[in-house]
Structures are given as C-alpha cells and as structure tokens.
Design an enzyme around this catalytic site. Structure first.
Site, PDB file in Angstrom:
ATOM      1  N   SER A 212       0.837  -1.194   0.000  1.00 20.61           N
ATOM      2  CA  SER A 212       0.000   0.000   0.000  1.00 20.61           C
ATOM      3  C   SER A 212       0.886   1.263   0.000  1.00 20.61           C
ATOM      4  O   SER A 212       1.710   1.432  -0.890  1.00 20.61           O
ATOM      5  CB  SER A 212      -0.964  -0.033   1.188  1.00 20.61           C
ATOM      6  OG  SER A 212      -1.984   0.927   1.059  1.00 20.61           O
ATOM      7  N   GLU A 346      -9.121  -5.656  -4.358  1.00 23.68           N
ATOM      8  CA  GLU A 346      -8.610  -4.695  -3.374  1.00 23.68           C
ATOM      9  C   GLU A 346      -9.731  -3.994  -2.596  1.00 23.68           C
ATOM     10  O   GLU A 346      -9.643  -3.767  -1.393  1.00 23.68           O
ATOM     11  CB  GLU A 346      -7.762  -3.626  -4.084  1.00 23.68           C
ATOM     12  CG  GLU A 346      -6.522  -4.134  -4.786  1.00 23.68           C
ATOM     13  CD  GLU A 346      -5.293  -4.073  -3.893  1.00 23.68           C
ATOM     14  OE1 GLU A 346      -5.424  -3.734  -2.705  1.00 23.68           O
ATOM     15  OE2 GLU A 346      -4.190  -4.386  -4.399  1.00 23.68           O
TER      16      GLU A 346
END
Length: 559
Positions: A212, A346
């Site tokens: 991330s 996601e």
C-alpha cells in the site's frame, strides 16, 4: 580407530553448529553500542532465529527537530535491551477508529536473522509498512518474520517512520521542505548499510519491499537520489506513487490551514513552524486539513488522507524527490529491478465502511468525487461532471444510476487501486528502467479475514491487506498455521517468490515452483497469477485498463 574418526566428525559437526547456527551469543554491537536480543522459534517450529527489536536508527525528532529531517542515532552505554519493540509513532487508525498516542521518539527498527554469525553474508529484506502515511508500525503484531525466515536464509528488517503531519508537513522552506517521513526511511536504510553486517546481513544485497503506502514508498525510493545505492531490488504490492492515496496537492496551503484550525492564523512560515513545534502532538494527528469543498466528501479510507510525499523545492538540501514519478521513469530513473503486484479484489476492505457511513449519499449528491484525484486537481468542474457521468455509466450500465450498491462500489474502489499499478508497470517497461515482474495475488483461504464482510454480498477474491498474512505472521491475529492446509502452500509460494527475488534477482530462477516467470512488457503483457497454483496469464484487467486509459487519454488531449 573407527570410534576416533566418529569422534572427530562429531566435534566438527558441533563446531559447525556453534559457528554457523544456533549456539551463537545474542549480543550484537552496532555503531551506537551493544544490543542484547533473544533467540526464538518460528511459528512453524522449523527454524530458530535471533530477534533484535526497538533499535534506534535516528535521534528522537522532538522539540525543535519536529517536522525536520532525521539526525543520526545517539550512542548509549552498557548493553541495550532489544527484546521489546520501541514506541510506535503517534497516529490515528481509521480502521479501528482510535488514536494511538505512541511517542514522537519513535524512530526504531527491528532486525531478525536466522544465524549469528552466518557462514556467509545473507540477503536483507527491508520492509516498509503501509497505512496511508498516517498509521502503522513495523512491529511483529502484524509483521512477524517467521514465514520469510522459514523459506530461505534471509535477514528481515522492519521499521517505524513518522506519520501524518509529523512526517509529511510541507512548508516549502529549507527547514521543512516535506518528506520527513520518507527521509526517516532513508535514515533506516543508511543504518542498515552501516550495521547489518553485524547481524549476518549483506549490505550489497538489500531488497526493499512494502504494501500500500509502503509499496508507493518503495517505488519512490527507486527514484530518489537520497536512496541511490542503499538497496538493490524492490517489491511492492497494492500501491504506486500515482495511486489516489499518494496524490499531493497544495501541501503548503494545508499547513497554514492546519495552523488556522488550531487557532493560529498567519502568513509567515517561521511563525507557523514555531507554533506547530510547540502544540501538543495530539493536535497534529488526524487533522485531515481539507482545502477545497470536494475533499470533505471524497472517501478517504482507501483513497487517502491529505499528508503525502511531495516533489521538494530545491533549497540546496538533500532532496528526497526531485520530479514527478511518471516523468522520472519516462527518462529511465528507476535503475533497480522490481516485483509489482496487487490483490484480486482490493476494494473489499471498504465493505464495513459502506455499511456504516454516508459514502453512498455523498457520492450520489456530489458526482465529481468519482473522478481520480490526479485528474480532479488539474481539470475544471465541467470536466469533473462530464467524467463522472462516464464513470457511472461504465460501472452501473446506465447514465442515470449511481454507485450506491456494495458490489458496484467495491468494483470501482478495486479499479482505483489496480489501474494505477498496471499503468505504472506499463510505463516502467519502456526499456529505460530496470526489469519489472507483474503479479496478481489471488490466494484465498481461512487466512483471508479482512474481506469476509464482502461475502454477505456474494463478493470473493483477495482484499487489500490480505496478501500480508501470507508473507508475515501477524501475531495479534492469532491465525493458526496448518502445514497440511492449502493456505500453507500459498504461504510457501509467495515467500519463495519474494526470497528468490532477493537472493537471485529472479523470482523463479528455475522451474522448481512449476513455472518460469518472464518479465512484464506492455507488448506481451504477461503477469503471474499467484493463487492456489502459479499461473502465467496475459493482459491483466483488460476491460478496466481500456476504460481508464481512454479516460486519461481524453484528459491528455484536452489539457
């Protein structure tokens, strides 16, 4: 005679164990002093390793050092206890909805090594945690090194770095040009170069990896003049510098807005800095200093808060980032090889928020917030609304419907994660940068806990964050490890790919994993699907890519 030979062999074997493996002392000297760690057993019971936690890699950035670049770590006398983690950095966790006070003196790292001393220097894997640049730490509550150390002999390093305004305030001055948190990461990498040999690591074989915002950080280090020569390879999942959560805009103005919110309105940067260095740290965390109305309605839990790395103005200081990432890679500024990946779904991470917040109402009323931030910040309101209509047509099939069901919004969120990653991979594969391998992580098992709420809506796949529980042992989650389960095979697969890359520069140096993974290029567009098995595929997310590429091409033509 035979018994004497057996005795000699036994002595040689025992000496080999003492020299190379389990009986070495757990005291290590670094530049700042002596550390005492501990020997532990991996969760599988397969391997012993040495753990050194809470090692200061820079001086506490407190008082007049708040917001500024880190300074070298201070020395200590005697033996420092390295069996417990150091303080985490002050932060607000949006998933748990809690403030974690931590301490401003939080610049610590952790080193885990399988042997002291090793028979030969080992590759080093240096992890940068994610968390939107506002939350997280390198602690083993989420990032236990067990699986990586089990898979191959590698040294694992995890770090803390300053978060939120403490790490990313921008005044556009020589003292506070921005990127303090990124410079913390550089300081940790420099510490590794100076000290990792003492833990059995090879400073010439450092691989950085992250997830991330940590993955976006990794990609930025690959472009940074400050990071040049500090590592050799890079691995990143679920984030690149062109994701929404890394898109900076008017960051200096945000600093003045922060001062105003705290009761100090000024146009003088020196006065603002003096004020912000004296306010209680709690007032600097989770301030979310929006500067335009739409920012009050953009969904921020995955699209990002408002503290970001920035391109620094030149005041003759060490600059972490000297240009926009897409411009830098266009001219071949990334000269390191990279594994780049994303999870298959996601957006599943946002399901609980969709069930409890007013996101649907905001996105129905203010359609313009559907537009990705990088487009939003450089186009007109008319363009925003036109593109919003195009986006809702694509995701709902109608120019009249809204993205107000969980499956549709999750699909949109997933694409906002994945499109920039594949776009970034395409740009990296222009022949001027290092080699790149692209993968999709699709492993699903009992370890996938973040995305479980999505099952109420028939949603499957791997949520944001869920790849991490196959790479690390998250002690706080108490996830069992069953060596006969499919999930354990999945753990071994991804850790083998990662450690092979760190060791050999190739995730599949042979066919022992059942596949030979070629590098990615925009022509063949081959990527690896990392599921229960490893499968080569081509043209990842083709319909998503075609749609969003058409949107960006339209903007490039207009502007």
């Amino acid at each position: 005679m035979q018994s004497q030979e057996m005795y000699v062999i036994l002595v040689i074997f025992i000496l080999g164990k003492i020299i190379c493996h389990d009986v070495a002392a757990v005291t290590v000297r670094v530049k700042q002093g002596l550390l005492e760690g501990e020997q532990k057993l991996t969760i599988t019971g397969d391997k012993m390793f040495y753990s050194f936690k809470g090692i200061p890699y820079a001086a506490p950035p407190t008082g007049s050092r708040r917001f500024k670049a880190p300074q070298p770590a201070r020395s200590w006398k005697g033996i420092r206890n390295a069996t417990v983690h150091g303080s985490v950095c002050p932060q607000f966790d949006p998933l748990l909805n809690i403030y974690i006070p931590g301490s401003e003196g939080c610049l610590f790292l952790n080193v885990y090594t399988p042997s002291l001393p090793p028979c030969s220097p080992l590759p080093v894997m240096f992890f940068i945690h994610g968390g939107l640049y506002i939350t997280g730490s390198g602690n083993d509550d989420l990032y236990g090194p067990d699986f990586l150390i089990d898979q191959n002999d590698v040294v694992v390093v995890t770090i803390n770095y300053r978060l939120d305004n403490l790490g990313f305030l921008v005044l556009d001055t020589v003292d506070v040009p921005g990127n303090a948190g990124m410079k913390d990461q550089v300081a940790a990498l420099r510490w590794v170069q100076s000290n990792i040999k003492n833990f059995g690591g090879d400073p010439n074989r450092v691989t950085i990896f992250g997830e991330s915002a940590g993955s976006s950080s990794v990609a930025l280090h690959a472009l940074s003049p400050m990071s040049k020569g500090l590592f050799r390879r890079a691995i990143g999942t679920s984030g690149v510098p062109i994701n929404d959560f890394s898109t900076a805009f008017e960051q200096r103005r945000r600093a003045f807005e922060l001062g105003k919110k705290l009761g100090f309105e000024t146009t003088n940067t020196s006065a603002l800095l003096d004020f912000l260095q004296t306010v209680p740290v709690r007032q600097l965390i989770n301030t979310n200093s929006t500067i335009i109305a739409a920012e009050d309605y953009i969904q921020i839990t995955t699209r990002g808060y408002y503290t970001f790395p920035v391109v620094e103005k030149d005041f003759s200081q060490e600059r972490f980032l000297t240009g926009e990432p897409l411009s830098l890679i266009k001219y071949g500024q990334q000269q390191v090889d990279m594994l780049l990946g994303y999870t298959s779904n996601e957006g599943l991470i946002i399901v609980p928020l969709l069930e409890t917040s007013n996101i649907f109402a905001n996105y129905r009323r203010f359609l313009e917030v559907l537009v990705p931030r990088d487009i939003f910040y450089r186009t007109t309101p008319t363009t925003h609304l036109q593109l919003a209509d195009v986006i809702r047509q694509y995701y709902t099939g109608s120019p009249l419907k809204f993205l107000d069901t969980v499956p549709i919004f999750v699909s949109y969120e997933t694409d906002l994660f994945i499109y920039p990653i594949i776009r970034y991979a395409r740009r990296l594969s222009n022949g001027r940068n290092g080699r790149i391998y692209l993968f999709e992580f699709s492993s699903v098992s009992e370890r996938n806990v973040v995305g479980q709420p999505g099952r109420r809506y028939g949603l499957t796949g791997v949520s944001h964050l869920e790849d991490l529980v196959y790479v690390f042992n998250p002690n706080a989650l108490n996830l069992p490890v069953n060596k006969t389960a499919t999930s354990y095979k999945m753990i071994q697969q991804i850790c083998a790919l990662y450690t092979n890359f760190a060791i050999f520069g190739n995730p599949t140096p042979d066919a022992s994993l059942g596949v030979v993974w070629p590098t990615y290029d925009s022509g063949s567009a081959i990527y690896l699907d990392v599921g229960e098995n490893l499968t080569l595929r081509a043209n990842p997310k083709s319909s998503t890519m075609n749609f969003w590429e058409s949107v960006y091409k339209l903007i490039d033509i207009r502007f």
